[in-house]
Design a protein around this motif. Structure first.
Motif: not given
Length: 290
Positions: A1-11, A59-67, A73-82
């Motif tokens: 995971m690229n933590v800098d890219a993750v923490r900067a993300w917004s949509r 409503v106003a969902s950001p979609g499958f942003w991790a993919r 660089e998130i392993d989206a195939a192993r991501l689970v909505h917890g």
């Protein structure tokens, strides 16, 4: 995971929706089983329509942003909505334009081989800026732990983190209600916008480790909202202004779920049980009413 890219993300998503879409959501989560019930009919009747408040998670969902965001660089195939939470300051309209701004509010690195947790906060408002409320999603990134220097790390990007969800009371529940979920429940719910192949494609489900397609977590979340509204708000949906829940096990279309419900005064606690498998599919749930 690229933590800098993750923490900067917004949509930011501008979502125009109709009364028909609000009605479809209500039908997809089983909120209208008796069209002669005035409260249930109001969820689909455009004359004086209201929405099931759990639709704030959709409503106003950001979609499958991790993919979609390859730079994270998130392993989206192993991501689970917890977990899922909503808090509403006022009811969503049955139709109109809603603006949702989603951003990462917390990142927890549990360590190498233990995964990571990402919390995304979505703020909902009307086009003129009036606040509707917030929705939070917690994602368990099973393939992304161990990115921090020196071991586990907790990066809080909000002013203060959400409190942990609490387990249900140990005493006997005050109410138990059962719902037989339709075999085509996932096919209906995917019309609300989540077209993940996991919920319709047998081979996709098997690749993810499930024997057959599973129901969307947010569809199960909607079922929990309906159970709470019927049990403690006399079916009056707009009275629900908050719902927190953990997705603790997969739920399959066609199964029967029993919601065990406790009146805790300030809130209502819920658990969703599938007796046929001895599974708890919704846990640590809290519903709050006006």
């Amino acid at each position: 995971m690229n933590v800098d890219a993750v923490r900067a993300w917004s949509r930011t998503v501008v979502h125009d929706y109709t009364a028909r879409e609000s009605a479809l959501y209500a039908l997809a989560i089983g909120a209208v089983s008796d069209p002669l019930d005035p409260c249930q009919l109001r969820l689909v009747d455009e004359v004086d329509q209201v929405v099931v408040p759990s639709m704030a998670a959709v409503v106003a969902s950001p979609g499958f942003w991790a993919r979609d965001e390859k730079s994270m660089e998130i392993d989206a195939a192993r991501l689970v909505h917890g977990e899922q939470r909503i808090t509403l300051a006022r009811a969503l309209p049955a139709h109109g334009r809603v603006v949702g701004t989603s951003r990462v509010s917390r990142i927890v690195d549990k360590g190498e081989g233990k995964g990571a947790l990402i919390t995304v906060c979505k703020t909902l408002q009307c086009e003129q800026g009036e606040h509707y409320g917030k929705a939070w999603q917690l994602f368990f990134c099973r393939g992304d732990g161990g990115f921090s220097t020196g071991g586990a790390t907790d990066l809080i990007l909000d002013d203060e983190p959400l409190p942990p969800l609490e387990a249900s009371p140990s005493r006997e529940p005050d109410q138990c209600v059962r719902y037989a979920v339709r075999n085509d429940a996932a096919l209906l719910y995917r019309l609300c916008g989540d077209t993940n192949r996991l919920h319709i494609d047998l081979e996709a489900a098997r690749r993810a480790g499930f024997p057959r397609p599973i129901l969307h977590g947010l569809a199960t979340y909607g079922l929990a909202a309906v159970a709470a509204i019927r049990a403690f708000a006399s079916g009056d949906a707009p009275k629900l202004h908050g719902l927190d829940a953990r997705f603790s096990a997969p739920f399959y279309p066609g199964e029967e779920v029993e919601f065990r419900i406790w009146d805790e005064g300030a809130h209502v606690a819920l658990e969703g049980h599938v007796a046929a498998r001895g599974a708890v599919v919704i846990s640590h749930a809290r519903a709050r009413f006006q």
